[in-house]
Design an enzyme around this catalytic site. Structure first.
Site, PDB file in Angstrom:
ATOM      1  N   VAL A 150      -7.225   7.390  10.190  1.00  0.00           N
ATOM      2  CA  VAL A 150      -8.588   7.527  10.339  1.00  0.00           C
ATOM      3  C   VAL A 150      -9.369   6.026  10.646  1.00  0.00           C
ATOM      4  O   VAL A 150      -8.909   5.135  10.123  1.00  0.00           O
ATOM      5  CB  VAL A 150      -9.061   8.114   9.112  1.00  0.00           C
ATOM      6  CG1 VAL A 150     -10.657   8.329   9.128  1.00  0.00           C
ATOM      7  CG2 VAL A 150      -8.549   9.455   8.581  1.00  0.00           C
TER       8      VAL A 150
ATOM      9  N   LYS B  55       1.410   3.889  -2.982  1.00  0.00           N
ATOM     10  CA  LYS B  55       1.091   5.296  -2.697  1.00  0.00           C
ATOM     11  C   LYS B  55       2.082   6.422  -3.054  1.00  0.00           C
ATOM     12  O   LYS B  55       1.992   7.593  -3.330  1.00  0.00           O
ATOM     13  CB  LYS B  55       0.342   5.731  -1.248  1.00  0.00           C
ATOM     14  CG  LYS B  55      -1.105   5.028  -1.175  1.00  0.00           C
ATOM     15  CD  LYS B  55      -1.862   5.894  -1.891  1.00  0.00           C
ATOM     16  CE  LYS B  55      -3.342   5.599  -1.446  1.00  0.00           C
ATOM     17  NZ  LYS B  55      -4.549   6.122  -2.214  1.00  0.00           N
TER      18      LYS B  55
ATOM     19  N   TYR C 208       0.903  -1.267   0.050  1.00  0.00           N
ATOM     20  CA  TYR C 208       0.115  -0.055  -0.079  1.00  0.00           C
ATOM     21  C   TYR C 208       0.909   1.100  -0.316  1.00  0.00           C
ATOM     22  O   TYR C 208       0.633   2.136  -0.704  1.00  0.00           O
ATOM     23  CB  TYR C 208      -1.008  -0.034   1.304  1.00  0.00           C
ATOM     24  CG  TYR C 208      -1.739   1.068   1.345  1.00  0.00           C
ATOM     25  CD1 TYR C 208      -3.035   1.555   0.573  1.00  0.00           C
ATOM     26  CD2 TYR C 208      -1.670   2.153   2.330  1.00  0.00           C
ATOM     27  CE1 TYR C 208      -3.612   2.649   0.700  1.00  0.00           C
ATOM     28  CE2 TYR C 208      -2.546   3.041   2.537  1.00  0.00           C
ATOM     29  CZ  TYR C 208      -3.652   3.288   1.659  1.00  0.00           C
ATOM     30  OH  TYR C 208      -4.110   4.404   1.849  1.00  0.00           O
TER      31      TYR C 208
END
Length: 271
Positions: free
Chosen positions: A201, A172, A168
């Site tokens: 988050v 990114k 990931y």
């Protein structure tokens, strides 16, 4: 009347972007999703009466579907687009809790996961940006925003010893470079490209984690606290989206924001 396209708008941060941006009836908010029916049901239940929301079906890895979504967007907005927000992403469960060395013990699975991460988080967004550029160039505000992650920052990776989610993070980081390349090309046309991390988050990503996996996540969070005693845990989607919108609203080419990669604070403070 600003217009927005949000990818991955069916849940999590994407749906929260739709919620907050559509609260202003002057905004036209278009969500791209893989399941239009389910998303429209959620909009009807939670955002009833907001006629400024439009949901289009398109898997961002399907070039022709995104191309059709661009055509549909143009029909809704009159051929223009002010904001394109690349929120959709592949967040792997395969690499979520382990280091790249551990994942290397399953080479075939690691390779497949890296390919998928790159396809969704990089290639799909490159096509997305290229397909929507005619509408962005015709718009007034001309901002293209990619949702990134602090895990893609090398200094942050070393400082916080961020071993998990390597695929990931790598994908990114590649997307951040793509953002820089797009800005280098379109700066002269007044288009602002930038990457923004939404911070840590709570989107339910760890809800099915085993106790062993949560122990690894807890270790990462403890590293956060060690380096930043003010860290209180994951933020709500509502708070994160509010911060991200504030960052892009205050960003400009003149201020040097173009091609940048910043946090939800508008700087390099990732927590």
């Amino acid at each position: 009347m600003p217009s927005y396209v949000i990818t991955g708008a069916s849940r999590g941060l994407g749906f929260e972007f739709v919620r907050q941006l559509s609260s202003d009836p002057n905004n036209t908010v278009i969500g791209l999703v893989r399941d239009k029916v389910t998303t429209e049901q959620a909009v009807a239940q939670e955002l009833a009466g907001r006629s400024n929301i439009h949901i289009l079906q398109a898997d961002i890895t399907d070039y022709e579907a995104v191309k059709d979504a661009v055509t549909a967007t143009a029909q809704i907005t009159g051929g223009v687009l002010d904001y394109l927000v690349a929120n959709a992403a592949y967040i792997s469960e395969f690499d979520a809790y382990d280091s790249i060395g551990v994942l290397g013990n399953s080479p075939k699975e690691l390779e497949e996961d890296l390919f998928k991460s790159f396809k969704v988080n990089v290639i799909a967004n490159v096509h997305l940006f290229n397909l929507y550029m005619p509408l962005i160039l015709a718009g007034n505000i001309k901002k293209v925003i990619a949702l990134s992650t602090g895990m893609a920052d090398l200094d942050s990776t070393n400082k916080f010893e961020l071993q998990v989610a390597p695929g990931y993070a790598i994908s990114k980081a590649a997307m951040n470079t793509a953002i820089g390349k797009f800005h280098a090309q379109y700066k002269k046309d007044g288009v602002l490209f930038m990457s923004i991390s939404p911070g840590v988050v709570d989107t339910g990503h760890y809800k099915n984690a085993t106790p062993e996996q949560m122990a690894k996540v807890g270790g990462m969070f403890q590293n956060f606290v060690t380096y930043n005693p003010d860290f209180k845990g994951p933020a709500s989607p509502e708070a994160s989206v509010k911060d991200v919108i504030s960052v892009w609203e205050n960003a400009s080419i003149e201020a040097g924001s173009g091609g940048s990669f910043v946090s939800h604070h508008g700087n390099k403070k990732w927590l």
